[in-house]
Design a protein around this motif. Sequence first.
Motif, PDB file in Angstrom:
ATOM      1  N   PRO A  44       0.792  -1.231   0.000  1.00 59.45           N
ATOM      2  CA  PRO A  44       0.000   0.000   0.000  1.00 59.45           C
ATOM      3  C   PRO A  44       0.825   1.283   0.000  1.00 59.45           C
ATOM      4  O   PRO A  44       0.329   2.317  -0.403  1.00 59.45           O
ATOM      5  CB  PRO A  44      -0.847  -0.116   1.263  1.00 59.45           C
ATOM      6  CG  PRO A  44      -0.185  -1.145   2.103  1.00 59.45           C
ATOM      7  CD  PRO A  44       0.547  -2.054   1.180  1.00 59.45           C
ATOM      8  N   VAL A  53      -7.980  -1.105  -5.575  1.00 56.27           N
ATOM      9  CA  VAL A  53      -7.854  -1.568  -4.198  1.00 56.27           C
ATOM     10  C   VAL A  53      -9.212  -2.052  -3.723  1.00 56.27           C
ATOM     11  O   VAL A  53     -10.207  -1.338  -3.854  1.00 56.27           O
ATOM     12  CB  VAL A  53      -7.368  -0.426  -3.279  1.00 56.27           C
ATOM     13  CG1 VAL A  53      -7.247  -0.897  -1.856  1.00 56.27           C
ATOM     14  CG2 VAL A  53      -6.054   0.144  -3.770  1.00 56.27           C
ATOM     15  N   ILE A  55     -11.182  -2.954  -0.448  1.00 57.15           N
ATOM     16  CA  ILE A  55     -11.153  -2.814   1.005  1.00 57.15           C
ATOM     17  C   ILE A  55     -12.462  -3.372   1.529  1.00 57.15           C
ATOM     18  O   ILE A  55     -13.533  -2.844   1.233  1.00 57.15           O
ATOM     19  CB  ILE A  55     -10.966  -1.350   1.426  1.00 57.15           C
ATOM     20  CG1 ILE A  55      -9.644  -0.815   0.851  1.00 57.15           C
ATOM     21  CG2 ILE A  55     -10.996  -1.217   2.942  1.00 57.15           C
ATOM     22  CD1 ILE A  55      -9.419   0.653   1.068  1.00 57.15           C
ATOM     23  N   LEU A  90      -7.013   6.464   1.682  1.00 55.82           N
ATOM     24  CA  LEU A  90      -6.361   5.417   2.461  1.00 55.82           C
ATOM     25  C   LEU A  90      -5.050   5.989   2.968  1.00 55.82           C
ATOM     26  O   LEU A  90      -4.178   6.353   2.179  1.00 55.82           O
ATOM     27  CB  LEU A  90      -6.095   4.191   1.582  1.00 55.82           C
ATOM     28  CG  LEU A  90      -5.283   3.061   2.221  1.00 55.82           C
ATOM     29  CD1 LEU A  90      -6.054   2.409   3.354  1.00 55.82           C
ATOM     30  CD2 LEU A  90      -4.891   2.036   1.167  1.00 55.82           C
ATOM     31  N   LEU A 185      -7.337  -5.561   2.946  1.00 55.69           N
ATOM     32  CA  LEU A 185      -6.912  -4.853   1.748  1.00 55.69           C
ATOM     33  C   LEU A 185      -6.383  -5.824   0.698  1.00 55.69           C
ATOM     34  O   LEU A 185      -5.543  -6.659   0.998  1.00 55.69           O
ATOM     35  CB  LEU A 185      -5.802  -3.870   2.141  1.00 55.69           C
ATOM     36  CG  LEU A 185      -5.296  -2.917   1.096  1.00 55.69           C
ATOM     37  CD1 LEU A 185      -6.244  -1.738   0.961  1.00 55.69           C
ATOM     38  CD2 LEU A 185      -3.921  -2.414   1.506  1.00 55.69           C
TER      39      LEU A 185
END
Length: 194
Positions: A44, A53, A55, A90, A185
């Motif tokens: 990340p 991404v 999540i 993020l 993640l």
Amino acid sequence: MDALVTSLAAAGAVLAVTVIVVRARRWATSRAAGPPAESPRGGPLRLTRGDRVRIREREYAVSATIRLVEGDWSWVQHLLDDDSGTRHRLSVEDGPELELVLWTAEPGATVTPGAPTIELGGRRYTWAETGQARYTATGETELPSTGTMRYHDYQSGGTARLSFEAYGEEGWRVARGDLLDPADLTIRPTPEAR
């Protein structure tokens, strides 16, 4: 005297064997587990524009990155787009442990930072830290490419976060955050980066 020397020698030998066995077991365990799995292109911290991404149950595209430095401490914020029109980011702090927080903008919030506790959305947040950092922005941030950012961070319970950020001379941006487990993640880099 000979008995004492023999006893000390025997004790030393037992200690040496014990140390060797413990080290061998640790080495075998670490070798069996292998090195930690690497995320694509370094995880990340190194996300770039266009990466996807996931999540928890939602998927986002990285639209920009802001790298921040305060003294000898640095962190990264990736701006995320999920086509909802809501601003998400993020934040990634790589200290003794990797800390990931998913932030959601609260553009209608009327609270301001500075108090020891703040109430927002039925939750009480307690002051955690305040500071000022230098930043470098790349991608669609609506910010100058470099500048300074002031912040006030608050926490509630184990995982809830509240953030106030002001870039340059602008007013406070308010966001609520959730501390993530790295397992929450999943990263899919852009095809040309694979």
